[in-house]
Design an enzyme around this catalytic site. Sequence first.
Site, short mmCIF file in Angstrom:
data_model
loop_
_atom_site.label_atom_id
_atom_site.label_comp_id
_atom_site.label_asym_id
_atom_site.label_seq_id
_atom_site.Cartn_x
_atom_site.Cartn_y
_atom_site.Cartn_z
N ARG A 245 50.43 -2.80 9.70
CA ARG A 245 49.50 -2.59 9.99
C ARG A 245 49.67 -0.89 9.59
NH1 ARG A 245 47.05 -5.87 10.65
NH2 ARG A 245 45.56 -6.59 12.16
N GLU A 274 42.05 1.94 5.93
CA GLU A 274 41.46 0.73 5.24
C GLU A 274 39.79 0.96 5.60
OE1 GLU A 274 45.00 -1.96 5.62
OE2 GLU A 274 42.96 -2.95 5.98
N HIS A 293 44.72 -6.11 2.11
CA HIS A 293 45.35 -6.51 2.83
C HIS A 293 44.69 -8.14 2.65
CE1 HIS A 293 44.99 -5.87 7.89
NE2 HIS A 293 44.75 -7.26 7.96
P1 NAD Z 1 54.25 -10.73 16.89
O1 NAD Z 1 53.49 -10.31 17.92
O2 NAD Z 1 55.13 -12.61 16.83
O3 NAD Z 1 55.61 -9.47 16.67
C1 NAD Z 1 56.00 -8.08 16.73
C2 NAD Z 1 56.87 -7.77 16.76
O4 NAD Z 1 56.96 -6.41 17.16
C3 NAD Z 1 57.42 -8.16 17.89
O5 NAD Z 1 58.79 -9.24 18.04
C4 NAD Z 1 57.62 -7.14 19.26
O6 NAD Z 1 58.04 -6.81 20.08
C5 NAD Z 1 57.78 -5.87 17.85
N1 NAD Z 1 57.51 -4.46 17.83
C6 NAD Z 1 56.34 -3.93 18.97
N2 NAD Z 1 57.00 -3.03 19.04
C7 NAD Z 1 57.66 -2.61 17.87
C8 NAD Z 1 58.50 -1.15 17.31
N3 NAD Z 1 58.50 0.16 18.32
N4 NAD Z 1 59.41 -1.03 16.56
C9 NAD Z 1 59.50 -2.41 15.87
N5 NAD Z 1 59.77 -3.93 16.63
C10 NAD Z 1 58.44 -3.75 17.31
O7 NAD Z 1 53.15 -10.82 15.52
P2 NAD Z 1 53.02 -11.22 13.78
O8 NAD Z 1 52.25 -12.04 14.18
O9 NAD Z 1 54.38 -11.10 13.88
O10 NAD Z 1 52.76 -9.95 13.38
C11 NAD Z 1 52.78 -8.85 12.87
C12 NAD Z 1 52.61 -7.86 12.34
O11 NAD Z 1 51.58 -8.36 11.11
C13 NAD Z 1 50.51 -7.30 12.98
O12 NAD Z 1 50.66 -6.09 13.30
C14 NAD Z 1 49.87 -7.48 12.76
O13 NAD Z 1 48.73 -7.38 13.06
C15 NAD Z 1 50.43 -7.62 11.25
N6 NAD Z 1 49.69 -8.82 10.32
C16 NAD Z 1 49.21 -8.58 9.28
C17 NAD Z 1 48.49 -9.49 8.36
C18 NAD Z 1 47.91 -9.31 7.11
O14 NAD Z 1 47.19 -9.52 6.16
N7 NAD Z 1 48.27 -7.68 6.51
C19 NAD Z 1 48.38 -10.65 8.94
C20 NAD Z 1 48.81 -11.52 10.30
C21 NAD Z 1 49.43 -10.50 11.36
#
Ligand code: NAD
Length: 336
Positions: A245, A274, A293
């Site tokens: 994000r 964005e 994105h």
């Molecule tokens: P997820 O919830 O499985 O993993 C996120 C992880 O972040 C968790 O393990 C959590 O413990 C950790 N976390 C929270 N706060 C933290 C911090 N301060 N420091 C370190 N770690 C921390 O989610 P995911 O499915 O792995 O997705 C990860 C990210 O990717 C999300 O922000 C999601 O919105 C984003 N995403 C982006 C796209 C895109 O199109 N670019 C697509 C899918 C997901």
Amino acid sequence: MLALRRVRIAIVNSKSFGEYSSAVEELRRIGDVSRISVRRDASGGELASRLDGFHFVIASVTPYYGREFFEGNKSVVMIIRHGVGLDNVDLEAAEEHGVAVARVPGRIEREAVAEHAITLMLLALRKTYQAIEAVRRGGWRARSRFVGWELGSRVVGIIGFGNIGSRVAEILVRGFGSRVLAYDPYVPEERIKSVGAIPADLEELLASSDVISLHAKLTKENYHMLDEQAFRRMKDGVIIVNTSRGELISVQALAKALAEGKVSAAALDVVEGEPIDESHPLLEFENVIITPHIAAYTREALKGMDEFAVRAITAYLEGEPVEGLVVAPTKPRKIL
Ligand code: NAD
């Protein structure tokens, strides 16, 4: 069946929904389907009235479904996020108003986003994009400018070791042989070690990584976690990759770190505020690559997301357990 036919489904701001699947036709068998386009900064009140009379909302990353929306709208019984991020839905307000919220289970986007993160790392390390551009401008002979690094020789710091971060780590360790440090205060160290990555605290990761890749979900606590102070603690010439994000990085701090040469390249799929336009300050840097994105934009992932939405609505109507449910209200609203 008659009752089911009257169900109204809104697909809001999601142009990609149904493009790579038969989901829209399947939804039409369940109820009336409308595609609705709403300003990304639409107020809760405006959104509430636009969605008046709809029961199910297939929601994109915009607009924001806040308390005002839930207070103003009385018909919606479930919001299905067509994506994994939940930062544009006030979950507490949804629960209070009896609205269920489901989101695409992370596994559906896992491979697509992990592959994109690796793509961005390689693009930045090998200066591939700049090299392609040089050839287009007749600059073949400038090839000596494009000497890069191999991913396997790099220390990669993964911030956030969830669904996607863990897969990126696995690909890096098993596929490239990179040394991977991972920081995630909410994940047991054993899980990090199980894929051959090394658990690290944030300080250690910032100080030792050649490439830092963000995979933490956005929370109030980690907004702008990469700020001026964090950049100062990094290795000179670090590469920043973000597929998570935009709000995790302060644009101003990143621009400063790029200008000072602290950061040698940034490859981003997400940027705060964005969609951005061509006047965005980060685009002044030749060593910044931004994709719009698109990390989850594979046919496989999009089809999986569409099918999930159909399954969620069908299960809800049939009183079956809904996969990916994040708000299961104690007093669910009824379809009127
Ligand atoms: P997820 O919830 O499985 O993993 C996120 C992880 O972040 C968790 O393990 C959590 O413990 C950790 N976390 C929270 N706060 C933290 C911090 N301060 N420091 C370190 N770690 C921390 O989610 P995911 O499915 O792995 O997705 C990860 C990210 O990717 C999300 O922000 C999601 O919105 C984003 N995403 C982006 C796209 C895109 O199109 N670019 C697509 C899918 C997901």
